[in-house]
Every structure is written in C-alpha cells, then in structure tokens.
Design a protein around this motif. Structure first.
Motif, PDB file in Angstrom:
ATOM      1  N   HIS A  91      47.973  39.536  32.357  1.00  0.00           N
ATOM      2  CA  HIS A  91      46.633  39.528  31.757  1.00  0.00           C
ATOM      3  C   HIS A  91      46.064  40.932  31.870  1.00  0.00           C
ATOM      4  O   HIS A  91      46.026  41.507  32.952  1.00  0.00           O
ATOM      5  N   GLY A  92      45.639  41.503  30.764  1.00  0.00           N
ATOM      6  CA  GLY A  92      45.108  42.873  30.793  1.00  0.00           C
ATOM      7  C   GLY A  92      43.722  42.944  30.190  1.00  0.00           C
ATOM      8  O   GLY A  92      43.384  42.158  29.291  1.00  0.00           O
ATOM      9  N   PHE A  93      42.924  43.884  30.699  1.00  0.00           N
ATOM     10  CA  PHE A  93      41.606  44.114  30.100  1.00  0.00           C
ATOM     11  C   PHE A  93      41.503  45.595  29.725  1.00  0.00           C
ATOM     12  O   PHE A  93      41.836  46.471  30.519  1.00  0.00           O
ATOM     13  N   TYR A  94      41.069  45.850  28.499  1.00  0.00           N
ATOM     14  CA  TYR A  94      40.969  47.219  27.987  1.00  0.00           C
ATOM     15  C   TYR A  94      39.499  47.579  27.848  1.00  0.00           C
ATOM     16  O   TYR A  94      38.836  47.161  26.882  1.00  0.00           O
ATOM     17  N   PRO A  95      38.941  48.330  28.806  1.00  0.00           N
ATOM     18  CA  PRO A  95      37.494  48.607  28.791  1.00  0.00           C
ATOM     19  C   PRO A  95      37.033  49.314  27.511  1.00  0.00           C
ATOM     20  O   PRO A  95      35.974  48.989  26.986  1.00  0.00           O
ATOM     21  N   ASP A  96      37.844  50.248  27.008  1.00  0.00           N
ATOM     22  CA  ASP A  96      37.414  51.002  25.814  1.00  0.00           C
ATOM     23  C   ASP A  96      37.246  50.092  24.596  1.00  0.00           C
ATOM     24  O   ASP A  96      36.477  50.388  23.688  1.00  0.00           O
ATOM     25  N   PHE A  97      38.006  49.019  24.561  1.00  0.00           N
ATOM     26  CA  PHE A  97      37.930  48.093  23.429  1.00  0.00           C
ATOM     27  C   PHE A  97      37.152  46.828  23.791  1.00  0.00           C
ATOM     28  O   PHE A  97      36.947  45.973  22.943  1.00  0.00           O
ATOM     29  N   ASN A  98      36.774  46.699  25.069  1.00  0.00           N
ATOM     30  CA  ASN A  98      36.146  45.485  25.585  1.00  0.00           C
ATOM     31  C   ASN A  98      36.972  44.265  25.152  1.00  0.00           C
ATOM     32  O   ASN A  98      36.456  43.282  24.619  1.00  0.00           O
ATOM     33  N   MET A  99      38.264  44.370  25.384  1.00  0.00           N
ATOM     34  CA  MET A  99      39.186  43.373  24.835  1.00  0.00           C
ATOM     35  C   MET A  99      40.213  42.956  25.894  1.00  0.00           C
ATOM     36  O   MET A  99      40.706  43.805  26.646  1.00  0.00           O
ATOM     37  N   ALA A 100      40.478  41.666  25.949  1.00  0.00           N
ATOM     38  CA  ALA A 100      41.508  41.169  26.861  1.00  0.00           C
ATOM     39  C   ALA A 100      42.779  40.893  26.064  1.00  0.00           C
ATOM     40  O   ALA A 100      42.726  40.558  24.884  1.00  0.00           O
ATOM     41  N   ARG A 160      45.042  32.434  31.677  1.00  0.00           N
ATOM     42  CA  ARG A 160      43.718  32.559  31.037  1.00  0.00           C
ATOM     43  C   ARG A 160      42.842  33.573  31.767  1.00  0.00           C
ATOM     44  O   ARG A 160      42.189  34.394  31.148  1.00  0.00           O
ATOM     45  N   ASP A 161      42.834  33.471  33.113  1.00  0.00           N
ATOM     46  CA  ASP A 161      41.955  34.377  33.846  1.00  0.00           C
ATOM     47  C   ASP A 161      42.391  34.450  35.312  1.00  0.00           C
ATOM     48  O   ASP A 161      42.973  33.486  35.843  1.00  0.00           O
ATOM     49  N   PHE A 162      42.124  35.587  35.928  1.00  0.00           N
ATOM     50  CA  PHE A 162      42.309  35.707  37.377  1.00  0.00           C
ATOM     51  C   PHE A 162      40.916  35.601  37.988  1.00  0.00           C
ATOM     52  O   PHE A 162      40.081  36.493  37.775  1.00  0.00           O
ATOM     53  N   LEU A 163      40.669  34.522  38.715  1.00  0.00           N
ATOM     54  CA  LEU A 163      39.308  34.240  39.190  1.00  0.00           C
ATOM     55  C   LEU A 163      38.993  35.054  40.446  1.00  0.00           C
ATOM     56  O   LEU A 163      39.903  35.491  41.172  1.00  0.00           O
TER      57      LEU A 163
END
Lengths: 121, 691
Positions: free
Chosen positions: B604-613, B632-635
């Motif tokens: 699971h990755g999050f891209y801050p520049d794109f505000n996109m997972a 889906r998510d790391f809580l």
C-alpha cells in the motif's frame, strides 16, 4: 543547436518533397493497361484461392460433392477468362494458349490428387 | 530541445497539409510529379513526428523541467525505465505518441500497398494525411508538449503512481495505437470509393490492416484489464468505465468487419455493409478520442482536465459527415454480386454474429452517451454503472459465443438437414453433457451452468473442425501432426480465427467464474491473527515500510495455508449464519490439516504530491482460482485492513492473451502462394503513381 537541427530537418524535408519537380526523372501516371493487368492478376489469384478453399472444404466434408463440382467448374471458367483477359488482345497468342493450358492442367492435377486421396480413404 | 520539438511539429503540420492538397490537386489536374511529391511529404511526416518524439524523450532523460510537460510528469527520482511511460502519460505526450504511431503505420501501409491500387492511392494518402494534419494541428496550437515554464522548478511533480506498473509499458501504447490504426483500413476504403474503384481491390489490404488494428486493440484491452486487476485494488478487471467502453466499441465493430469481409472475399456479398462497418469503427475511434481528451465524462483513465473537447468533437462530427457522405454518394455502386441463398449458411451466421456484435456496441454506446445527454438536456448528472451493462450485454455476449460454435459448422451457401445433424450432433451432445454433469455435481447458478454448456459446445465444434480436416488429410497418407499443421497452414485466416475463438472461450471461462462464483470477505488483522475464507487461512505474520521522497509505502507479509474445512466447522457454520463468506481468528495456531502453500506481500503506497493512494494486491493464482488480497489500509493501532476474495477461473482470463495474439498472428500470416508468380513484365513497375 536545436534551431540548427530544426532547420536541417526542414531542409531535408523540402529537398525530399521537391525532388520530383527538380530531378531528371520523368513521372507519369500508372498506365490504365498496367493497372488493369495487375487487377486481373489479383482477381485471378483470388479465384485460385477460392478453388483451394473449396477443395479444403470438400475434403473436410463442408461441401457436398455436387456443390463442390459445380462451384469449382464455375471458378475454373472464371480463372480461364481472367487469364485470357490478362494476356490481352495483343498478347502473343501461342504464349497465352500455352499458359492457359498449363494452368488448366495444373488445376486438373491438383483436383485429381485431392480426389485420389479421398478415393484411397 | 523544446525549439526542435516545436519546429518538428510545425514541419509535420505543413507536410501533412501539403500531402492532402498535393494528392487531391495532383489527381484532379493529372500531374504525376505532384502526386509523388505529396506521397513523399507523407513519408516525411514520420521523420517530423519521430524527431519531435525524440526531443521530448530526451527532455525527460535530461530532467529538463523548463518544459511544463516534463515537470508535470516526471521528477528526478523517477526510475529511468518509466521515461517511456511518462512520454505518453499526459494528454500532450499521448497525442504526440498517436501521431507518431499513425505516421509510421501510414508510411508502411502506403509503401507496401499493392500496385493495382495506384489509381486510388492518392486519395488514400489524402485521407491519411488529413487525419495526421488534425493531430499535428492540435499538437502545434492547443496541446503542445513543448510549452515552457516561466519559472523552472527544482524538481518535477513525478509520474502518476497508478502508471508505475509493468502493464503501462504496453497497455496505453497498444490501446492508442490500435485505435488510431483504424485510420488505415478506413483510408484504403475511402480512397477506393473516392476514386470510383468499386471492386474488391481494397479488401485484402483493408482486411490485413483491420486485423492488425483489431489484434493490437484487443491485446491492449486485455492488458488494461490485467493492470486494473493487479493495481487498482478493487478486485475486478472490467468496470464498464467510459474510457474502457470507447476502446471496446471500435473493437466490437472491427470484430464484425473481419468476419463479414470474409463473406465479401468468398461470396462477393456484404459490400455496402463492410464499408459501413469501417466507417462506424473509424467514427467510434474518434468518439473515443473525444471522450478521452474532451473530459466530458469522469474516468480513471481520462485526461479530464483537458479543454480540447470542442476540437475533438468537431473532428468527430467532421469524420462522421465525411465517412457517411462518401458512403451515400457511392452506395449505388456498392451492390453485392449475389444474394443470400439460405439462412442456414455460414454467411447467414456471420450476419447474425454481426448483428449481435453491433447490438453490444449500441447498448454500450447508449450507456456512455446517456449521462452526457442527461447532463445537457435535463441538467441532471447521472452515471450508468456496471449492472446496466452486465444485464443488457451479458445475454448478447453469450449469443455471440454461441454463434462462434454455430458458424464454423454451417457450410457456405446452404445446408441440408442431414449435414446439420451430422455436424451438430457431437458439439450439442458435449454441451448438454457438460450441463448435466455440472447439475449432477451440485453446481449452482443456472445461467452460469448454461454458459459453461455453451463454452463446451463451441470448444467441441472447433475441435471437431480440426479433427475432420486432419483426419481427411491423414487418410491421404499424412501423419497426424503433419496433417494438422498442413490443415492450419492451408487456410491460415480460418484456423487463426479458431485459435482466437479458443482464446475467447478461455476469457469466457474466467468471466463466468469470477462473475458467478466469487466469494468475498474482509477484516482487520493484528499481527498473528488470521482470516479464513473457503479453504484458505491467511495469517498476518509481519509488516514493513519505506519512505521515499515521492511515496510512503507499507506492506504486510501474509502466509497462506490450505485448510481442511472440517477443522473449522464450528466457525464456518457461525460465519454462514451471519451471511458471511469468511471470518477472522485471534488464535492462529495451525490445526491438524493446515498446510502452508505460499506467502504474499500486498503493498500500500501513498503519494503526497498527488494526494493519491496506490495498492498492489497480493495474488496467489492457480488454474482453478485466485486468492486475491487487497490491503485497504494500515491502521494506526497496527492492524491491517484486508479485503479478500476468491476469484474462480480468473487465471483463464490472462491465459487467453497469448492464444489471442497467436491466433491473430496466424490469421495475419501471408497465405502460401496458390501459383508461381509469372515472369515479371519488362515494364519497370515502381511505387504508386509512377511508372
């Protein structure tokens, strides 16, 4: 540098495109006779392909014997007509007849082979 | 390099315009040198497009962030391999890619066109150049990939994270290339009609180029489905998204064309129909460009921020008027050589198949344009989603599959009751037997069972065709392998088609399995806990993370166990009572028959520049079923939220790809000569327009 490369590219394009007007070679439209002959030849090859497909269909049972015979005969007549047209009224008659004979005998051989293989079965 | 790119685009624009005008005037005034010059101009557009593309790729390689397109679609940490993807990842770059692909294909098609097409070739060139002209025009004045920034950023924004997937190296280029390649058969048909060449001369070249376009588009669609399955993280592979649909529609029409063109070749029928199909395919390809570029519908694939809508809509309407205006003008000359003799014939089965394919196209088109009409007419935003498409298209698609089995069993012209009985008995028997066996084994879902029966019927009909042909040759003395090889070799379009049909059956198996028998569950697991679904136990054993300048990534290490459901009987019956396919276990101590069968690492990755997972699903694939795990998510409390599904027969979806490509290649491979070429005339024959 980029401008120079762009200019060079434009020059190459202009020379290539303008060459037909500047070169010594004379161009003329493809003569109708030549185009027609090419078309007839292509049509004749299409007819041969149809005969070949018919034979395949017949040997695998897709066509009844009578259908096969009648369709093949029609196509053979068409092929012979096309060959005659291709040679044209001015073509050397002997060569034309000879080629026609060769084509017909080749078709007969092929047909005899395929019938022979069916008969063996 | 931006200057070079701009100059190359303007040069391409000028050359295309010259090629259109030169070809048309050259024919009208009978000036061969002008016709040849216009053809050369078309060749030179390839060089112009190649230089512009090289300039843009070089800008990516050099991290030249003074160019807006480069700054918007790459950054200094982007892996260099993704330069190729970044090239077409935005609107402007993808348009440049399209014009590059079209110019290369146009040059090759013109160079290798048969000489008998000389009279129509200038018009074919004019049509090809006109389409190129449009794209060079848009690139030069409305969507330049070489626009410069006033302030040069230190680093670029980076590539869209959804595109950093191996499938992106081939899916977008194939899809765009396949769509634009439809221009080639369309141009040959149009050129023939304008020049008054009403015969079948254009048929061979249009057939080959249409199959090429169809094969590339089909492979692109399949790759797109694979990409969606592995990266989009929703567990499916086809969502009837508008952009998927606008690529599917021309493919369906081309499918109809490559079947009905066989009838024209073989029986001299469907002439008008075939031209109409090419026109529809071309206009639909332009509709696809409009939907994709104009941003009238929202899609995961579209360049929704684009302001090019009006331009592409205008070009689509112009294409529509041109194509069907020409068609209506020449319609009286497009009569078929003969009429259909019987509805129990192969040509009739092709007609039914065409009708069904166009029905799916029409249903899909309505689903795509209805939200637009609703928005325009009633100012109400609506969306048409998967259930509409599945319900309306499902039965028709099943009918198409059924016709794949019926068509090959029917002879050309007409058939007798005796031959029908002879050829249909085995396929029908095997189809019915399949249904009976499935029912006897307690398989549920009547529609799915009937669909499996249809698949068995079609597979048997193909095998019977091969058996009959091979056996006939074997009786002639050839060994079995040689007999089959020669059978296929003797009629490559037909047998290549059968291989493609097999690939469609494999695709059908996957669609039936995943649509009717999928099981789903979800749950949040702490380390050491397990999630059980059907006969799998998934244990959360470890996790990890990494921080990069462009992304924050987390992953879970999961062990997969095959279980004996008897060991978990109590928990399973409790879960079923709750209406769930699965359940979570706090205690992961292996039970007597648990067997470790593999490990997966969903990500699971999050891209801050794109505000996109972005996610990478963990997939354990076998020919029977896929175990599909979406992180889906790391809580924040350390648990991982998982969505797990079992997708029966999903493997067959992807296995169909190689067969599809193989079948297409076999169908495209030139047929062996049916005669020796006669000695060539002494007249020196050069390329089109000159002797």
């Amino acid at each position: 540098m980029a401008i120079a490369l762009g200019t060079l590219l434009a020059l190459i394009a202009v020379v290539v495109v303008a060459y037909p007007f500047l070169g010594s070679k004379r161009y003329r439209l493809a003569p109708e006779r030549f185009v027609n002959r090419e078309k007839l030849r292509a049509e004749r090859l299409r007819v041969y392909r149809k005969i070949s497909d018919l034979e395949a269909d017949h040997s695998s049972g897709d066509l009844t014997g009578s259908d096969f015979q009648s369709q093949r005969d029609q196509l053979r007549v068409t092929a012979a007509k096309l060959l005659r047209e291709e040679s044209g009224p001015n073509g050397p008659t002997n060569d034309r007849d000879e080629q026609l004979e060769k084509e017909i005998s080749r078709m007969r051989e092929r047909s005899a082979r395929s019938s022979g293989s069916r008969d063996q079965s | 390099m931006a200057d070079l790119g701009v100059m190359a685009l303007l040069l391409g624009l000028a050359l295309s315009a010259y090629s259109v005008i030169g070809s048309a005037i050259g024919v009208k005034i009978g000036m061969p040198a002008l016709i040849v010059s216009a053809r050369r101009a078309l060749y030179m557009t390839t060089l112009a497009a190649a230089v512009a593309s090289a300039a843009l790729i070089n800008a990516f390689v050099q991290n030249d962030f003074s160019i807006k397109y480069v700054a918007d679609h790459s950054n200094s940490v982007m892996e260099r391999a993704f330069v190729w993807v970044a090239f077409y990842s935005g609107n402007e770059g993808s348009l440049l890619y399209i014009v590059l692909a079209l110019s290369i294909m146009s040059a090759l098609a013109i160079r290798f066109a048969p000489k008998r097409m000389a009279p129509s070739m200038p018009w074919t060139i004019a049509v090809l150049a006109a389409v190129q002209l449009f794209y060079f025009f848009v690139l030069s004045f409305f969507a330049s990939p070489f626009e410069l920034l006033e302030t040069i950023p230190v680093d670029g924004r980076g590539i869209n994270p959804l595109l950093t997937h191996p499938g992106m190296f081939s899916h977008p280029p194939m899809l765009m290339g396949g769509l634009i390649a439809i221009t080639i058969p369309f141009a040959f048909a149009s050129g023939a009609l304008i020049s008054g060449n009403y015969g079948d001369d254009w048929v061979d070249v249009a057939r080959v180029s249409a199959i090429l376009s169809w094969g590339v588009l089909g492979a692109g669609l399949l790759l797109g489905a694979w990409w969606a399955y592995t990266i989009l993280g929703w567990g499916g592979y086809w969502a009837w998204d508008p952009i998927e649909n606008v690529a599917l529609m021309p493919w369906l029409v081309l499918t109809a064309f490559i079947h009905s063109i066989m009838v024209q070749k073989r029986r001299g029928m469907f002439r008008m129909w075939n031209v109409a199909l090419l026109n529809i395919a071309f206009v639909l390809a332009q509709l696809g460009m409009f939907i994709n570029r104009g941003g009238p519908v929202v899609s995961v694939h579209s360049f929704a921020s684009s302001t090019l809508g009006v331009i592409f809509l205008s070009f689509m309407l112009l294409s529509l008027v041109f194509a069907f205006g020409l068609f209506l003008w020449r319609m009286p000359q497009l009569k078929s050589e003969r009429a259909m003799e019987s509805f129990m014939s192969r040509e009739a089965s092709f007609l039914v198949n065409n009708f069904l394919l166009l029905s799916v196209m029409a249903v899909t088109l309505w689903g795509v344009v209805f939200p637009l009409f609703s928005d325009l007419a009633r100012d109400v935003s609506v969306s048409v989603s998967a259930p509409y498409f599945n319900r309306a298209n499902g039965p028709i698609l099943l009918g198409i599959v059924l016709m794949m089995g019926v068509g090959p069993l029917l002879p050309w012209r007409k058939s007798s009751a005796r031959s029908l009985k002879k050829w249909f008995i085995w396929p029908v028997a095997i189809g019915v037997l399949t249904i009976v066996v499935l029912v006897a084994f307690g398989v549920k879902r009547p529609v799915a069972i009937f669909s499996f029966g249809v698949v068995a019927f079609v597979a048997t009909s193909i095998m019977q065709e091969w058996w009959r042909g091979t056996a006939a040759r074997h009786r002639g003395g050839e060994n079995w392998a040689l007999a089959w090889w020669r059978l296929v070799n003797g009629n490559r379009p037909r047998h290549g088609g059968y291989i493609v049909h097999l690939s469609i059956l494999m695709l059908g198996l996957g669609i039936i399995g995943t649509n009717f028998y999928q099981q789903r569950t979800d749950g949040a697991l702490a380390l050491g806990e397990s999630l059980v679904i059907d006969n799998y136990r998934i244990e959360y054993v470890d996790n990890g993370n990494s921080n990069r300048p462009d992304r924050i990534a987390q992953w879970a290490d999961l062990s997969i166990y095959r279980i004996d459901t008897a060991d978990y009987a109590t928990e399973i019956s409790f879960a079923r009572a709750q209406g769930s396919d699965g359940f979570t276990l706090k205690d992961s101590t292996p039970r007597p028959n648990d067997r470790l069968i593999g490990q997966i690492q969903p990500w699971h990755g999050f891209y801050p520049d794109f505000n996109m997972a972005s996610v990478r699903s963990g997939i354990r694939s076998t020919i029977v079923e896929d175990l599909y795990v979406i992180p889906r998510d790391f809580l924040s409390d350390g648990r991982v939220s998982l969505a797990v599904s079992i997708n029966p027969l999903a493997w067959w979806l992807w296995a169909s790809g190689p067969f599809f490509i193989l079948g297409t290649m076999v169908a495209l491979w030139p047929q062996p000569a049916v005669e020796r070429r006669p000695a060539r005339s002494k007249v020196r024959t050069m390329a089109v327009g000159e002797v």
